[in-house]
Design a protein around this motif. Structure first.
Motif, PDB file in Angstrom:
ATOM      1  N   ARG A   8       0.940  -1.168   0.024  1.00 59.98           N
ATOM      2  CA  ARG A   8       0.051  -0.143  -0.045  1.00 59.98           C
ATOM      3  C   ARG A   8       0.925   1.230   0.068  1.00 59.98           C
ATOM      4  O   ARG A   8       1.948   1.334   0.433  1.00 59.98           O
ATOM      5  CB  ARG A   8      -0.910  -0.046   1.194  1.00 59.98           C
ATOM      6  CG  ARG A   8      -2.013  -1.014   1.291  1.00 59.98           C
ATOM      7  CD  ARG A   8      -3.034  -0.825   2.310  1.00 59.98           C
ATOM      8  NE  ARG A   8      -3.757   0.393   2.155  1.00 59.98           N
ATOM      9  CZ  ARG A   8      -3.751   1.527   3.105  1.00 59.98           C
ATOM     10  NH1 ARG A   8      -2.950   1.482   3.983  1.00 59.98           N
ATOM     11  NH2 ARG A   8      -4.515   2.416   2.698  1.00 59.98           N
ATOM     12  N   VAL A 166      -8.512   3.767  -5.958  1.00 57.83           N
ATOM     13  CA  VAL A 166     -10.047   3.413  -5.161  1.00 57.83           C
ATOM     14  C   VAL A 166     -10.577   2.462  -6.252  1.00 57.83           C
ATOM     15  O   VAL A 166     -10.619   3.010  -7.485  1.00 57.83           O
ATOM     16  CB  VAL A 166     -10.644   4.594  -5.182  1.00 57.83           C
ATOM     17  CG1 VAL A 166     -12.100   4.463  -4.507  1.00 57.83           C
ATOM     18  CG2 VAL A 166      -9.910   5.540  -4.038  1.00 57.83           C
ATOM     19  N   ASP A 192      -6.094   1.199  -2.266  1.00 55.07           N
ATOM     20  CA  ASP A 192      -5.951   2.019  -1.018  1.00 55.07           C
ATOM     21  C   ASP A 192      -7.416   2.037  -0.373  1.00 55.07           C
ATOM     22  O   ASP A 192      -7.718   2.111   0.851  1.00 55.07           O
ATOM     23  CB  ASP A 192      -5.718   3.462  -1.399  1.00 55.07           C
ATOM     24  CG  ASP A 192      -4.189   3.505  -1.568  1.00 55.07           C
ATOM     25  OD1 ASP A 192      -3.220   2.977  -0.976  1.00 55.07           O
ATOM     26  OD2 ASP A 192      -3.899   4.180  -2.581  1.00 55.07           O
ATOM     27  N   ALA A 193      -8.426   2.008  -1.262  1.00 51.88           N
ATOM     28  CA  ALA A 193      -9.997   1.774  -0.813  1.00 51.88           C
ATOM     29  C   ALA A 193     -10.716   1.033  -1.855  1.00 51.88           C
ATOM     30  O   ALA A 193     -10.545   0.786  -2.968  1.00 51.88           O
ATOM     31  CB  ALA A 193     -10.621   3.260  -0.842  1.00 51.88           C
ATOM     32  N   VAL A 195     -15.075   0.591  -2.452  1.00 46.67           N
ATOM     33  CA  VAL A 195     -16.283   1.225  -2.255  1.00 46.67           C
ATOM     34  C   VAL A 195     -17.452   0.204  -3.038  1.00 46.67           C
ATOM     35  O   VAL A 195     -17.562   0.279  -3.978  1.00 46.67           O
ATOM     36  CB  VAL A 195     -16.086   2.577  -2.499  1.00 46.67           C
ATOM     37  CG1 VAL A 195     -17.693   3.260  -2.216  1.00 46.67           C
ATOM     38  CG2 VAL A 195     -15.354   3.366  -2.249  1.00 46.67           C
ATOM     39  N   VAL A 214      -6.899  -2.323   3.639  1.00 44.64           N
ATOM     40  CA  VAL A 214      -7.819  -1.516   2.729  1.00 44.64           C
ATOM     41  C   VAL A 214      -9.020  -0.945   3.194  1.00 44.64           C
ATOM     42  O   VAL A 214      -9.662  -1.520   3.973  1.00 44.64           O
ATOM     43  CB  VAL A 214      -8.160  -2.299   1.516  1.00 44.64           C
ATOM     44  CG1 VAL A 214      -8.928  -1.866   0.390  1.00 44.64           C
ATOM     45  CG2 VAL A 214      -6.946  -3.010   0.615  1.00 44.64           C
ATOM     46  N   ARG A 215      -9.169   0.328   2.822  1.00 44.19           N
ATOM     47  CA  ARG A 215     -10.382   1.053   3.553  1.00 44.19           C
ATOM     48  C   ARG A 215     -11.810   0.431   2.808  1.00 44.19           C
ATOM     49  O   ARG A 215     -11.910   0.609   1.684  1.00 44.19           O
ATOM     50  CB  ARG A 215     -10.327   2.366   3.448  1.00 44.19           C
ATOM     51  CG  ARG A 215     -11.458   3.190   3.821  1.00 44.19           C
ATOM     52  CD  ARG A 215     -11.376   3.321   5.344  1.00 44.19           C
ATOM     53  NE  ARG A 215     -12.764   4.088   5.986  1.00 44.19           N
ATOM     54  CZ  ARG A 215     -12.878   5.360   5.877  1.00 44.19           C
ATOM     55  NH1 ARG A 215     -12.005   6.195   5.272  1.00 44.19           N
ATOM     56  NH2 ARG A 215     -14.236   5.874   6.325  1.00 44.19           N
ATOM     57  N   LEU A 216     -12.465  -0.453   3.540  1.00 47.66           N
ATOM     58  CA  LEU A 216     -13.745  -0.966   2.834  1.00 47.66           C
ATOM     59  C   LEU A 216     -14.950  -0.144   3.346  1.00 47.66           C
ATOM     60  O   LEU A 216     -15.165   0.083   4.668  1.00 47.66           O
ATOM     61  CB  LEU A 216     -13.655  -2.444   3.196  1.00 47.66           C
ATOM     62  CG  LEU A 216     -15.050  -3.020   2.816  1.00 47.66           C
ATOM     63  CD1 LEU A 216     -15.170  -3.146   1.323  1.00 47.66           C
ATOM     64  CD2 LEU A 216     -14.996  -4.630   3.224  1.00 47.66           C
ATOM     65  N   LEU A 217     -15.626   0.524   2.330  1.00 50.24           N
ATOM     66  CA  LEU A 217     -16.939   1.191   3.071  1.00 50.24           C
ATOM     67  C   LEU A 217     -17.858   1.280   1.998  1.00 50.24           C
ATOM     68  O   LEU A 217     -17.610   0.687   0.724  1.00 50.24           O
ATOM     69  CB  LEU A 217     -16.452   2.489   3.316  1.00 50.24           C
ATOM     70  CG  LEU A 217     -16.311   3.665   2.228  1.00 50.24           C
ATOM     71  CD1 LEU A 217     -16.260   4.905   2.539  1.00 50.24           C
ATOM     72  CD2 LEU A 217     -14.848   3.170   1.672  1.00 50.24           C
ATOM     73  N   LEU A 406     -13.499  10.460   1.784  1.00 50.01           N
ATOM     74  CA  LEU A 406     -12.516   9.451   1.468  1.00 50.01           C
ATOM     75  C   LEU A 406     -11.374   9.965   0.915  1.00 50.01           C
ATOM     76  O   LEU A 406     -10.257   9.458   1.071  1.00 50.01           O
ATOM     77  CB  LEU A 406     -13.468   8.302   0.925  1.00 50.01           C
ATOM     78  CG  LEU A 406     -12.348   6.941   0.394  1.00 50.01           C
ATOM     79  CD1 LEU A 406     -12.153   6.341   1.444  1.00 50.01           C
ATOM     80  CD2 LEU A 406     -13.405   6.292  -0.799  1.00 50.01           C
ATOM     81  N   GLU A 409      -8.946  12.077   3.073  1.00 50.99           N
ATOM     82  CA  GLU A 409      -8.192  11.102   3.867  1.00 50.99           C
ATOM     83  C   GLU A 409      -7.185  10.356   3.243  1.00 50.99           C
ATOM     84  O   GLU A 409      -5.955  10.344   3.822  1.00 50.99           O
ATOM     85  CB  GLU A 409      -9.237  10.271   4.719  1.00 50.99           C
ATOM     86  CG  GLU A 409      -8.849   9.402   5.833  1.00 50.99           C
ATOM     87  CD  GLU A 409      -9.663   8.358   6.019  1.00 50.99           C
ATOM     88  OE1 GLU A 409      -9.023   7.229   6.568  1.00 50.99           O
ATOM     89  OE2 GLU A 409     -10.887   8.560   5.827  1.00 50.99           O
ATOM     90  N   LEU A 410      -7.185   9.823   2.312  1.00 52.78           N
ATOM     91  CA  LEU A 410      -6.218   8.891   1.578  1.00 52.78           C
ATOM     92  C   LEU A 410      -5.110   9.648   0.922  1.00 52.78           C
ATOM     93  O   LEU A 410      -4.149   9.518   1.071  1.00 52.78           O
ATOM     94  CB  LEU A 410      -6.878   7.977   0.583  1.00 52.78           C
ATOM     95  CG  LEU A 410      -7.907   7.095   1.056  1.00 52.78           C
ATOM     96  CD1 LEU A 410      -8.519   6.079  -0.138  1.00 52.78           C
ATOM     97  CD2 LEU A 410      -7.217   6.020   1.955  1.00 52.78           C
TER      98      LEU A 410
END
Length: 879
Positions: A8, A166, A192-193, A195, A214-217, A406, A409-410
């Motif tokens: 990452r 993303v 990195d994320a 979605v 990994v940012r998961l949302l 998002l 922030e990243l």
């Protein structure tokens, strides 16, 4: 070949290179094809438009298949295509049939960067790999967003460490194949994320595909407010929109509507979209005899205009990742009847408040929901109001903040505005340069120029003149000071005579109507029935009107309350230009139902403005090319104007069997008054593509037969099409034997069980094998005296193809089809009952060439040609 040098990229503070002023960043969306229509295209367009109010946004389309996108991209958003696939003539192909786009040999090689396991893997190539890798290596974007699994994988594999990566999910975890999920599981941890559009799908990914670090949302899709909303109280139309794909289950919707259609006879169902299920849905509609009630409308470039013509919407998917169409309908003011399928509908619809959730995969359950809204006007109005209010949570102004949080922030930058302050609304798109509105009186109002109170509309200019043109006719109109032009097709127009302007290539007269508007009341010799192109004239230059917004409401009109037809229906041409469809008729019969059954064609409708019965009225069917050729059928008119006509197809074609002809219809009263027959009051145009009736067949005792089919003309008038019908002939046997030098050709003989009807031609068509698609004529041999059979012969040069030249031994097979009928209209002639036949002859040296004909269950023939070594054949037979 590619890599990001680590698992990452760490979060970093804003550097001098970044757009740190005010927290602005550059965002790039990667999409497969931004030039088409679909949920992902609309979602990306909405996100890009909302973010572009405070950020620099770029859309990168891997493919470009047309000059301009169907859905317009906001002016402040840049669009960059990578590979141009607009085909220029015949193209060579590579591995897997990949076209060599742009003449590149690499376009013919399968991709390495883009995963072939993705559903679009067969369309990608080494060329798309090159362009994607080059873009990612050179982009100055701070954030790159993928919009499908294959592109998410490309970003994870090839995007440099300095870029925030993303991935977006526009389907669901379950909708991907196991093979693709394995690739995703291996590569997504390099994002990195990630979605999703629903919390339920985010939970599924967390459980089944862990992505450490990994940012998961989940972030719902956004839908901007449409330019106009409706409450559905003045229409009896159900609207459904979306891809005609198996998962959308439009078949259940059609079946459900058929269950309640008799209870609600004044309601219709319109289904918008294109897809693989179009043919099957059409057949289902015909089998249920719903052609007059269920209309397959085709795709619509501005779906909000379609919603505005409905009372409520119906979505019957068996699975729905989010439900863009649900939100779009609600934002237009329509309640929605939707199946309660995974995952999206239940997260959008508040059951029995702004819509109804009905059982998934259940036609009876869907039918119950349809009937509830069809039968309760107050409930529809209450739900319509609630749908408008509740769907505001999906406005880009409310959703864009989640994306910004998002990305910021990243990227390690601040938000554009302090978190505690309300987010200002995104910069709205300028309204269309031409807005067209049609009310229940059928009068079209075209508005040009700036829109009062709407920022960003100042660039719209009022044209010097507006031109309406069709072959042989031209009307020039002057807009009023407020930019309005009112086009009225009635015979008397609206307003006083001094407010009307009607030109046929004549001098221009400035508008003097109320408020500076111009009312055009063209006389019968002016604005006649047909399709009129619309042009604007600026500084003497005439250009088509393309940037247009159409608001059509007040339809369908009631036949009981309509005296004569005088309508202007705006639409877009296939090239996206504004056209006005004019429908005028002082005496008109509006069709309500056409039935094809028991060898007859029954036409039902109502004569507009007719309140007296006429027992001696008749339906006259005239040959268009020769109006004196006519057929008449009784058509008694009731006191309310209702009529029923029964057409006997055999009488229509009597003496004209086997001809291809067009016939027009009129209802003629006993006093000689003629009524046009067609469909106009729904406000829909183009029934020729929307409704397809079955044909009736007429089989004479000898000679060619005819097909007789009701159809709609380009002006939506009802007529009849007659066309030749291929004869039904028994095929007793078929023989093929090698002929010519070394058996390089095949001589075919076909034996029929009856004499050949006069005027019939025959051919053999290659269905599979070398030269597939080619047809070879069969000659009819003269009848032998006293022999009651027909005989056909023909030579097929199948074995002269270069594939077989120089081969010492041949074995090949073909699938052939017998065709019969009049010249230019051949149809399949079945031969599945013929016995196997094998014929042989010396070919060369010690080889014998054999030709075997075998029937297939489909009625086609399999022909196998093989060279057999005589000695080997004898040994096999002896032993």
């Amino acid at each position: 070949m590619w890599g990001n040098g680590g698992r990452r990229r760490p979060v970093f503070a804003c550097t001098g290179r970044r757009r740190g002023l005010g927290g602005s960043v550059k965002i790039a969306y990667l999409i497969n094809d931004m030039y088409g229509i679909g949920g992902t295209v609309r979602t990306v367009a909405n996100q890009a438009a909302a973010l572009s109010a405070r950020h620099e946004v770029e859309i990168v389309s891997v493919f470009r298949h047309r000059a301009e996108p169907v859905l317009p991209v906001p002016a402040q958003v840049s669009l960059r295509p990578l590979v141009d696939i607009r085909q220029q003539g015949d193209q060579a192909t590579g591995v897997g049939g990949r076209p060599l786009y742009e003449g590149s040999e690499r376009a013919g090689l399968p991709p390495l960067l883009f995963p072939v396991e993705d559903g679009r893997g067969s369309t990608h190539s080494r060329l798309t790999d090159d362009r994607l890798e080059e873009y990612l290596a050179t982009t100055d974007a701070d954030v790159v967003v993928g919009t499908r699994p294959g592109l998410n994988v490309v970003i994870a594999r090839a995007a440099p460490r300095r870029v925030v990566k993303v991935g977006q999910e526009h389907l669901t975890y379950e909708q991907h194949s196991e093979e693709l999920r394995r690739v995703m599981a291996a590569e997504y941890p390099n994002l990195d994320a990630f979605v999703t559009v629903t919390e339920a799908d985010a939970r599924t990914y967390a459980e089944r595909m862990p992505m450490p670090g990994v940012r998961l949302l989940s972030i719902p899709n956004s839908v901007p407010a449409p330019p106009f909303t409706v409450n559905g109280h003045n229409t009896r139309t159900i609207v459904s929109a979306g891809r005609l794909a198996p998962s959308k289950r439009h078949d259940l919707l059609v079946q459900a509507f058929s269950m309640v259609s008799d209870e609600f006879p004044d309601w219709t169902l319109r289904i918008y979209g294109r897809g693989s299920r179009r043919g099957a849905l059409g057949r289902l509609v015909r089998s249920l005899d719903l052609q007059d009630r269920v209309w397959l409308m085709g795709p619509h470039p501005r779906v909000e205009e379609a919603w505005a013509q409905g009372a409520f919407a119906a979505v019957t998917s068996s699975e729905e990742p989010f439900g863009m169409t649900i939100v779009e309908a609600m934002r237009s003011g329509l309640p929605v009847v939707s199946t309660d399928c995974p995952h999206g509908p239940a997260s959008i619809i508040r059951d029995r408040e702004d819509g109804l959730l009905v059982p998934n995969r259940s036609a009876p359950g869907i039918a119950e929901g349809l009937a509830q809204l069809m039968g309760d006007d107050p409930l529809r109005r209450r739900m319509s109001s609630a749908a408008l209010t509740d769907s505001e949570r999906f406005d880009p102004a409310n959703v864009v903040r989640l994306h910004e949080e998002l990305f910021s922030e990243l990227a390690g930058v601040g938000l554009p505005s302090p978190p505690g302050l309300g987010l200002p609304a995104p910069r709205p798109e300028p309204p269309a340069s031409c807005r067209v509105e049609v009310g229940p009186d059928g009068v079209a109002v075209m508005s040009f120029g700036p829109v009062e109170g709407i920022a960003g509309s100042g660039s719209g200019r009022i044209p010097e003149r507006v031109v309406l043109a069709k072959p042989g006719r031209r009307l020039e109109l002057v807009p009023g000071a407020d930019g309005r032009v009112v086009v009225d097709a009635s015979r008397t127009g609206v307003g006083t005579p001094d407010t009307r302007v009607a030109h046929q290539a004549g001098p221009l007269v400035p508008g003097q109507g109320t408020g500076g508007s111009t009312t055009v009341a063209a006389p019968p010799t002016g604005l006649v029935t047909g399709t009129w192109q619309v042009f604007r004239v600026d500084e003497g230059v005439e250009t088509p009107v393309r940037d247009v917004e159409i608001h059509q409401h007040g339809f369908p009109l009631s036949p009981e309350q309509t005296g004569e037809v005088s309508l202007v229906v705006p639409a877009r041409s296939p090239k996206g230009r504004l056209v006005l469809h004019v429908r005028r008729s002082e005496h008109h019969a509006e069709i309500s139902h056409v039935e094809i059954a028991d060898g007859l064609i029954t036409v039902q409708g109502r004569l507009l403005g007719r309140q007296r019965p006429d027992a001696r009225a008749r339906l006259v069917v005239r040959l268009r090319a020769s109006p004196q050729t006519r057929r008449e059928f009784p058509s008694a008119v009731a006191s309310g104007g209702e009529f029923t006509s029964v057409i006997d197809p055999e009488l229509v074609v009597r003496g004209r069997e086997g001809d291809s002809e067009k016939w027009e219809m009129r209802v003629v009263l006993s006093d000689g008054t003629e009524y046009t027959v067609g469909r106009h009051l729904s406000g829909v145009v183009g029934y020729k593509q929307i409704i397809e009736y079955a044909s009736q067949q007429v089989h004479p005792q000898r000679g060619l037969g005819s097909r007789v089919r009701p159809y709609y003309t380009v002006n939506d008038r009802l007529g009849l099409l007659t066309s030749p019908l291929a004869p039904t002939l028994p095929v007793d046997r078929v023989r093929a034997r090698p002929a010519g030098r070394h058996g390089g050709q095949l001589r075919f003989e076909v034996f029929l069980g009856t004499p050949v009807p006069e005027g019939t031609t025959f051919a053999l068509e290659v269905v599979r094998g070398t030269d597939a698609g080619q047809r070879y004529p069969l000659e009819v041999l003269p009848d032998h005296p006293g022999r009651q059979e027909g005989r056909l012969v023909g030579m097929l040069p199948l074995l002269e193809h270069s594939d077989y030249r120089g081969q010492s031994v041949l074995r090949a097979s073909w699938q052939l089809r017998l065709k019969a009928g009049p010249a230019g209209a051949l149809a399949k002639l079945g031969a599945k009952a013929v016995p196997d036949q094998t014929a042989r002859r010396w070919s060369h040296g010690v080889y014998v060439r054999s030709a075997t004909v075998s029937p297939l269950g489909s009625g086609d023939l399999r022909v196998t040609v093989a060279d057999v070594h005589v000695v080997e054949a004898l040994n096999r037979r002896i032993h």
